[in-house]
Scaffold this motif. Structure first.
Motif, short mmCIF file in Angstrom:
data_model
loop_
_atom_site.label_atom_id
_atom_site.label_comp_id
_atom_site.label_asym_id
_atom_site.label_seq_id
_atom_site.Cartn_x
_atom_site.Cartn_y
_atom_site.Cartn_z
N THR A 197 57.85 14.66 -47.10
CA THR A 197 59.21 15.10 -46.78
C THR A 197 59.78 14.23 -45.67
O THR A 197 60.95 13.85 -45.70
CB THR A 197 59.23 16.57 -46.30
OG1 THR A 197 58.19 16.73 -45.34
CG2 THR A 197 59.04 17.53 -47.44
N ARG A 232 63.00 11.70 -45.86
CA ARG A 232 64.05 11.74 -44.85
C ARG A 232 64.31 10.33 -44.30
O ARG A 232 65.45 9.90 -44.15
CB ARG A 232 63.65 12.68 -43.71
CG ARG A 232 64.80 13.21 -42.88
CD ARG A 232 64.27 14.08 -41.75
NE ARG A 232 63.47 13.30 -40.81
CZ ARG A 232 64.00 12.64 -39.77
NH1 ARG A 232 65.27 12.69 -39.54
NH2 ARG A 232 63.22 11.95 -38.96
N LEU A 284 66.24 8.34 -46.82
CA LEU A 284 67.66 8.72 -46.89
C LEU A 284 68.44 8.14 -45.71
O LEU A 284 69.58 7.70 -45.86
CB LEU A 284 67.80 10.24 -46.92
CG LEU A 284 67.31 10.92 -48.21
CD1 LEU A 284 67.48 12.44 -48.12
CD2 LEU A 284 68.05 10.38 -49.43
N ALA A 324 74.95 15.79 -49.39
CA ALA A 324 73.55 15.98 -49.04
C ALA A 324 73.11 14.96 -48.00
O ALA A 324 72.39 15.28 -47.05
CB ALA A 324 72.68 15.88 -50.29
N LEU A 325 73.58 13.73 -48.17
CA LEU A 325 73.23 12.67 -47.23
C LEU A 325 73.82 12.98 -45.85
O LEU A 325 73.16 12.78 -44.82
CB LEU A 325 73.78 11.34 -47.76
CG LEU A 325 73.05 10.06 -47.34
CD1 LEU A 325 71.56 10.16 -47.61
CD2 LEU A 325 73.63 8.87 -48.10
N GLN A 351 74.38 15.89 -44.62
CA GLN A 351 73.55 16.96 -44.06
C GLN A 351 72.25 16.39 -43.47
O GLN A 351 71.84 16.75 -42.36
CB GLN A 351 73.27 18.00 -45.16
CG GLN A 351 72.15 18.97 -44.87
CD GLN A 351 72.45 19.81 -43.64
OE1 GLN A 351 73.61 20.07 -43.32
NE2 GLN A 351 71.39 20.22 -42.93
N THR A 352 71.63 15.45 -44.21
CA THR A 352 70.39 14.84 -43.73
C THR A 352 70.60 14.10 -42.41
O THR A 352 69.80 14.20 -41.48
CB THR A 352 69.84 13.83 -44.77
OG1 THR A 352 69.82 14.48 -46.04
CG2 THR A 352 68.45 13.36 -44.41
N SER A 369 69.09 14.96 -38.72
CA SER A 369 68.20 14.00 -38.06
C SER A 369 68.57 13.79 -36.60
O SER A 369 67.79 13.23 -35.83
CB SER A 369 68.23 12.66 -38.80
OG SER A 369 69.38 11.95 -38.43
#
Lengths: 305, 244
Positions: free
Chosen positions: A170, A174, A177, B51-52, B54-55, B59
Motif C-alpha cells: 500500500t 502511494r 501515485l 482519487a489522486l 485525495q492521495t 500524504s
C-alpha cells in the motif's frame, strides 16, 4: 463592433479547440504518468537490462516492439520513456520506443485496421514506423555520452534508497501515485503549452492552404506532414482523419501523415523539451522528418498506388 | 513555495480538473469538445484525478514524503507550474463556452470530402433518404460513382446555416461539423440549400431543411443540393456534431 465580434469569435474557437485537445489528451497523459510511477516503484533495474539485448541493433528492434506491451499514445509515451531510461534503458532503445510506441501498439493497429481495412496501408504504416524509429534510435546510439542530449532528472533523485527498503505494497502504491502526480504537473506544463500553440495555429492558419496541394509527389507529402504537426491529434484516432484524404491525396502523403504524425507534432515536440536538451529535441524532430519524406516520396515516385 | 503548501495546491488543482471533467459530462457539454465514444474514458479520468488529489492531500500528513528535502530542485515547487496546469480549468470557467460555430469555418474550410469509413459508407446508403444526416449524404455522394441516382430523393436534415461565398444569392449551406476524435480534427461538411429566402436565415442559426435532392458542384466536386420545400428554425441539437 464588427472587429470585437470577430475577436470574440476567434477567442471562442480557440478556447473550444484548446479544451478539446486538453480533455482528450489529459487522460492519456495521466495514464502515461501512472505507468511511469508504477514502473519506478515496482520495476527493478535488473529486470529491464535482462530483456534488452546488449548490441545496438537488437536493442533498437526490441525498443520498436515494446509499444505492443505498453499501449501508450504520444502524450503518455514521453514520461514513460524518461522513466525507462532512468531505470537503465539505453538512450538508443528509449528513442526507438519514443518514436515507435505511439503508432506501433495494439490500439492503433486496431483503429488503422478499422479505418483502412487489413491491407497495404496498415502493413506499411507499421513497417515504416518501425524502420524509421530504429534508424533514429541507431543514430542516437552513436552519441557516446547520452547526458549531452538528455536533461538531468532531478525529480525524486533520491527515492532509490527508499525503494530498496521493502515497504508494504500500500505504501509503494502511494509512492507510485505521488510520483505520477508530480510527473503529471511536470509534463502537463509542456502538454498545455503545446496545446495553446496548436489551438492558436488552428484558429489563425487557414487549413485550405495545406489541402490545396494534393497531387504533387513531394509537395503533397510535405502538406500532410505540416497538417499532422498542426492538428496534433492523438495517434489512436489519426487513421480516421487520414481516411478523408484518400482519393484526393497521394498514397505516400497519407502514409507520411500516419507515420510522422504520431512521432512528432506540436504538443509532443514541446514535451520532448522536458526530457531532452535542445540538440536532442532537434534530432528527434528532424531525423524522423527527413526519413519520412525520403521513404514516402520514394513510394510516390515508384509505385502507382 | 514550501512543500506542504505546494502539495495542497497540487491536490486542489487535481481535484479541480476532476470536477471540471465530471461537470462537463453532467451538463452534457462534454460533446462540444470530443467524440461521444470517449465518455467512459473521461469519466474514469475524472474519478482518477479526484482519487489522486485525495492521495496527495493525505500524504501531507506523512513524514516520509519522497520529495521532502530541502536540496530538492525548485522547479517542482514553482507557482507558475501550478498556474499553467490550472489554465484549462481557468479558461473553461472564465470564457463563455460554446460549440464550434461557423466562425471556425474561416480557418477549417468547408470540406467536401467527408471522412469515410469502410463500413460507415455502406450503412449510410441503407438508410431511408429522409433519415440521412448531412454526413450520411456526403458519404453517400463520395461512395457512389454515379450520384445522379440520388436525384429526386427526399431529404430532411438539420444543420447550421452558412452562406458560402462560392454560392449564388438564393443558396446557402446547411452544415455540420464532423469529428472523429476531438474538435481539433473537426471538419465542416454541408449540403447546398436552394431557397428564395436564403438571405433571411442568419449564419450559425440552426434549421431543419426538407426538400428534393439533386447533384450540384462546388469547385468541381459533386455535392448534394436540396431544393427546399420547407425550412424551419430549430434550436441547436444537444449533440451539435456528427461522428463518422
Amino acid at each position: 463592433m464588427e472587429i470585437l465580434t470577430r475577436l470574440f469569435d476567434s477567442l471562442s474557437t480557440f478556447t473550444t479547440i484548446f479544451l478539446g485537445i486538453f480533455i482528450e489528451a489529459a487522460p492519456f497523459l495521466l495514464l502515461g504518468t501512472l505507468a511511469s510511477g508504477f514502473v519506478e516503484v515496482f520495476f527493478d533495474k535488473d529486470s529491464l537490462t535482462r530483456i534488452i539485448p546488449r548490441n545496438a541493433v537488437g536493442g533498437a528492434v526490441v525498443g520498436s516492439l515494446l509499444g505492443l506491451f505498453f499501449p501508450v499514445c504520444e502524450c503518455g509515451v514521453v514520461p514513460l520513456t524518461r522513466r525507462l531510461m532512468k531505470k537503465g534503458m539505453p538512450l538508443s532503445v528509449g528513442v526507438t520506443f519514443l518514436m515507435a510506441a505511439p503508432a506501433f501498439n495494439p490500439i492503433v493497429i486496431a483503429s488503422t485496421a478499422a479505418a483502412f481495412g487489413v491491407g497495404r496501408v496498415l502493413f506499411l504504416r507499421m513497417i515504416l514506423t518501425a524502420i524509421i524509429a530504429i534508424i533514429t534510435g541507431l543514430i542516437f546510439s552513436l552519441q557516446k555520452n547520452p547526458q549531452e542530449l538528455l536533461l538531468p532528472i532531478e525529480m525524486d533523485a533520491h527515492e532509490e534508497t527508499q525503494t530498496q527498503i521493502v515497504a508494504p505494497w500500500t505504501e509503494r502504491v502511494r509512492q507510485a501515485l505521488i510520483i505520477a502526480a508530480d510527473e503529471f504537473f511536470e509534463m502537463g506544463r509542456y502538454l498545455i503549452f503545446g496545446t495553446v500553440i496548436a489551438a492558436g495555429m488552428q484558429t489563425l492558419v487557414p487549413q485550405a492552404l495545406m489541402l490545396s496541394v494534393a497531387s504533387g509527389p513531394v509537395i503533397s507529402v510535405l502538406a500532410l506532414m505540416a497538417l499532422a504537426i498542426v492538428l496534433s491529434i492523438c495517434s489512436t484516432v489519426d487513421a480516421f482523419i487520414a481516411l478523408s484524404f484518400v482519393g484526393t491525396f497521394t498514397t505516400g502523403s497519407i502514409l507520411a501523415f500516419l507515420v510522422f504524425g504520431p512521432m512528432v507534432d506540436i504538443k509532443s515536440a514541446i514535451m520532448f523539451m522536458g526530457v531532452f536538451r535542445k540538440r536532442g529535441v532537434t534530432y528527434l524532430v528532424l531525423l524522423p522528418f527527413v526519413l519520412t519524406v525520403l521513404v514516402t516520396v520514394f513510394i510516390n515516385l515508384n509505385t502507382t498506388w | 513555495m514550501r512543500l506542504k503548501s505546494y502539495r495542497a495546491f497540487q491536490a486542489l488543482i487535481l481535484a479541480a480538473i476532476g470536477i471540471f471533467l465530471l461537470e462537463k459530462i453532467w451538463s452534457g457539454t462534454l460533446f462540444w469538445y470530443i467524440n461521444q465514444r470517449y465518455l467512459i474514458l473521461i469519466f474514469a479520468a475524472g474519478v482518477a484525478f479526484l482519487a489522486l488529489a485525495q492521495t496527495i492531500l493525505a500524504s501531507r500528513q506523512k513524514k516520509h514524503d519522497h520529495a521532502d528535502h530541502d536540496h530538492h530542485h525548485e522547479q517542482t515547487y514553482s507557482r507558475w507550474g501550478l498556474v499553467i496546469i490550472a489554465l484549462p480549468v481557468i479558461l473553461g470557467v472564465v470564457i463563455p463556452q460554446r460549440p464550434l460555430g461557423t466562425a471556425a469555418i474561416a480557418n477549417k474550410g468547408m470540406n467536401t470530402n467527408a471522412p469515410l469509413t469502410v463500413n460507415g459508407s455502406a450503412t449510410s446508403l441503407e438508410l431511408a433518404s429522409t433519415d440521412r444526416t448531412v454526413l450520411d449524404w456526403i458519404r453517400a455522394y463520395n461512395y457512389e460513382s454515379d450520384v445522379t441516382k440520388f436525384d429526386g430523393q427526399k431529404a430532411n436534415v438539420i444543420g447550421f446555416v452558412y452562406h458560402d461565398s462560392r454560392l449564388a444569392k438564393d443558396e446557402f449551406l446547411v452544415g455540420r461539423f464532423a469529428l472523429s476524435c476531438c474538435v481539433a480534427d473537426a471538419t465542416a461538411i454541408g449540403m447546398i440549400v436552394k431557397s428564395e429566402k436564403s438571405a433571411s436565415y442568419a449564419d450559425n442559426s440552426w434549421v431543419r431543411v426538407a426538400g428534393t435532392v439533386s447533384a450540384a458542384e462546388i469547385d468541381g466536386k459533386k455535392i448534394p443540393s436540396i431544393t427546399a420545400e420547407e425550412i424551419d428554425k430549430v434550436s441547436e441539437p444537444e449533440q451539435p456534431y456528427l461522428y463518422p
